[in-house]
Write an enzyme that holds these catalytic residues in place. Sequence first.
Site, short mmCIF file in Angstrom:
data_model
loop_
_atom_site.label_atom_id
_atom_site.label_comp_id
_atom_site.label_asym_id
_atom_site.label_seq_id
_atom_site.Cartn_x
_atom_site.Cartn_y
_atom_site.Cartn_z
N GLU A 165 0.83 -1.21 0.00
CA GLU A 165 0.00 0.00 0.00
C GLU A 165 0.86 1.26 0.00
O GLU A 165 0.55 2.23 -0.68
CB GLU A 165 -0.90 0.01 1.25
N GLU A 166 1.98 1.20 0.75
CA GLU A 166 2.73 2.43 1.00
C GLU A 166 3.41 3.00 -0.24
O GLU A 166 3.48 4.21 -0.41
CB GLU A 166 3.79 2.19 2.09
N ASP A 172 -7.17 1.50 7.93
CA ASP A 172 -5.83 2.05 7.71
C ASP A 172 -5.72 3.47 8.25
O ASP A 172 -5.13 4.33 7.63
CB ASP A 172 -5.48 1.99 6.21
#
Lengths: 480, 480
Positions: free
Chosen positions: B347-348, B375
């Site tokens: 995701e990052e 998140d």
Amino acid sequence: MPFHVKKLLICAGAALVLSAPAAQAQTRKKSKAATPAAATKADRTDSLALRKIFDEALLRGESYDNLRYLTGTIGPRLSGSPQAQMAVEWGKATMEKAGFDRVYLQEVMVPHWVRGSRERGEIIGNKDKGIRVPVCALGGSIGTGGKLKAGVVEVHSFEELKALPDAAVKGKFVFYNRPFDDALIEPGQAYGRAGDQRRSGAIEAARRGAVGALVRSLTSARDDNPHTGAMAYAEGVAKVPGAALSTNAADQLSQLLKANPDLQFELEMECITLPEEKSYNVVGEIKGSKFPQEIITVGGHLDSWDLGQGAHDDGTGCVQSIEALRLLRVAGFRPERTVRAVLFMNEENGTRGGNEYARLAAQNKETHLAAIESDGGGFTPRGFSVEADPATVSKLARWAPLLKPYHAADISVGHGGTDIEPLQAAVHPKALIGYDCDSQRYFDIHHTAADTFDKVNRRELELGGASMAALIYLLSKYGL
Amino acid sequence: MPFHVKKLLICAGAALVLSAPAAQAQTRKKSKAATPAAATKADRTDSLALRKIFDEALLRGESYDNLRYLTGTIGPRLSGSPQAQMAVEWGKATMEKAGFDRVYLQEVMVPHWVRGSRERGEIIGNKDKGIRVPVCALGGSIGTGGKLKAGVVEVHSFEELKALPDAAVKGKFVFYNRPFDDALIEPGQAYGRAGDQRRSGAIEAARRGAVGALVRSLTSARDDNPHTGAMAYAEGVAKVPGAALSTNAADQLSQLLKANPDLQFELEMECITLPEEKSYNVVGEIKGSKFPQEIITVGGHLDSWDLGQGAHDDGTGCVQSIEALRLLRVAGFRPERTVRAVLFMNEENGTRGGNEYARLAAQNKETHLAAIESDGGGFTPRGFSVEADPATVSKLARWAPLLKPYHAADISVGHGGTDIEPLQAAVHPKALIGYDCDSQRYFDIHHTAADTFDKVNRRELELGGASMAALIYLLSKYGL
């Protein structure tokens, strides 16, 4: 958190000011008291006023820096201690600097209990060498007069203690080990339900001939921090020492007792109660522009336990109470009713300050509209818990849409606060109101060495002061 | 907190189970869809089901212990790292142990950026000796190839940069110093509004001939922790290094620049992008008993930044997603629809896992009812933010009274989540839902070395997993 920015959230920002009056206008449409048009205008004024209060708090708030000084430079402030006196002087100076109309002290005599330097607990089994465990004296306990060594009997309630034969209790420590009920959503409820062990454990133990009380710390956390807190003695019942064990120590002792019911516990505490000391509530006042005779009180307690720094309990309530008045002032809102910030002395072990404030209010024949107390920590706002008749609670709930953008809109029936409670019988305010914030972390640090400044988040703290200021703005403008 | 127990709160505890259906029954009375009697029975069943889920979570929840392992034993899990692979294996084993019907991996290629061991920033004024300041490379940055020393020009927006003459920028570092807007109530909004500096700062700097970008950390906190996070390069624009300065360092640099506009900054970073690595999403599934073809996804992201331990970002979302399914299972609720816990990879710095999950969903012609993402940290629940059409949002809001006793009833229009977003175009779920929790503290630690396990409170974390399980229970039973 995403690399990708929160697209929808970004756009939502500008709507905040408008969403509150819009929502409240909807609510008001159902009311016969005001026409929708009039309500909308008033609501918009109120909504913008609240936004101004929160802007001041978040951009130029002083709670956090005040708290840093109170907890870091002054430190813990147990009633009767030199630090408590320093805190009184700090409170007065801080209010004077904030430009309130009048700042004054209310003299009150307070208990003066001192922990002493030596505190030691040890589980002694069959082996020569004991196991040291974290303990602390409960507030108000007598000392042990040297080492106090005895067997241990574990119970989980006073009923269980009552059912035991004398021989099982006499000459031993009673070990109260009923844990927090973790299924409760509000940790404050779990605290309430477990609190009898700490408060009255030594009395009930002594009634059965025990030599002392060992109490499991009042927390859901599993760690090595013992939690102090007030305990009582009763007239005509022998005084025996009371100590808290950390939850890890309590679990360990319970486990070892199962293997060896004959093990012994050795307790050493040097605590002592000295003669009462002169101390003070600190009161700051902004005079009402229209109804100066009607008073709204907002307060926290200036004293704290001697472990830690008294940050969340209740340094935060003190700085928020001062800040609530300061915010009104710097945002340019002169309250219609008289508003008082009160730093109460001696909440933790006597409520002398709260009682004296109420006594003087009655003596001076004051009219009190409402009193607000912040004593549940300086965490993210949730709303307010209210002790009042149902009609008054409904009136307060009317303002929920205005508080909603700040997540402070939860108006529920609940406890007001220990320091403002004596006002009820003395001058019958229409509502006692507790500032209600997220409390999941509170009992991790409550009454321990870990209740320190670094556990307080600046934004959470400032949002709390602003929420209180917002409620005071509305109470002062509309009454109850 | 008072010696005096919270009297009123104690009594309120027993009312929790009943209050939700009572409240919902009231709401439902206005609805024509169900008769009050029928609604009451169903509501009571649902209320008791939710209570059971929360009991399991608070008394026997496994999120906290799972998180301890993921963050402490495995550690930070940047895409492509050995720890990310360990986390994949841990996730699979943990889901298998939880007894899901099916656990599998989805292969995906991910970027592999490595910070390197040396990171150094120094302000060099007129004096020989410079001032060392805390810096860190932004994720994806190139290294400096030894020491990179240049002048500094401070700006607060791309517009301000654009307005500068070439000579003021060329050969210098562009120092982006626009702070968070602290007046915003939601820190996520402030993050969104300041994020362009980190994301595109190096591109815009290079376009003007600068040698690098120095970016103020994206936080309201004033401290010495630099915050990393993804940055981008653009095709056809030179790549220059991008680094974050702690907020204290940014304030210091800004102040020194005012006194000496000719000062220099020396940056040294060894970061490098290696060839892509094979990695995986981890998927666990409980098959629906009535509508197995309808899928509800709940997920967090397994990768994290390399500083800290990736605790709140997003270890908490991972363990909560697994826990949500486990809670349904151990509480004895077989979902009517198929439920999937997904640990998304990358995701990052790429969203490769989210994209691949959506691609496979489309390829397999899956029907997705809703997707939930956690998140935003593992803090106290507030509710859910929803991306859906207004009718669907209203349907979800119908369940607010059931969630109210758990303080998770705030159903608002907002962002779903980065990993579930690609599902929208791929398979058109009726709602993308973000788990919404108190976020005031999140950006104090976000993407820093301070995002560690000790910042997570057990009860707050478990309440979050239970809130997600509760929503899944309702979604699975009633659909949308």
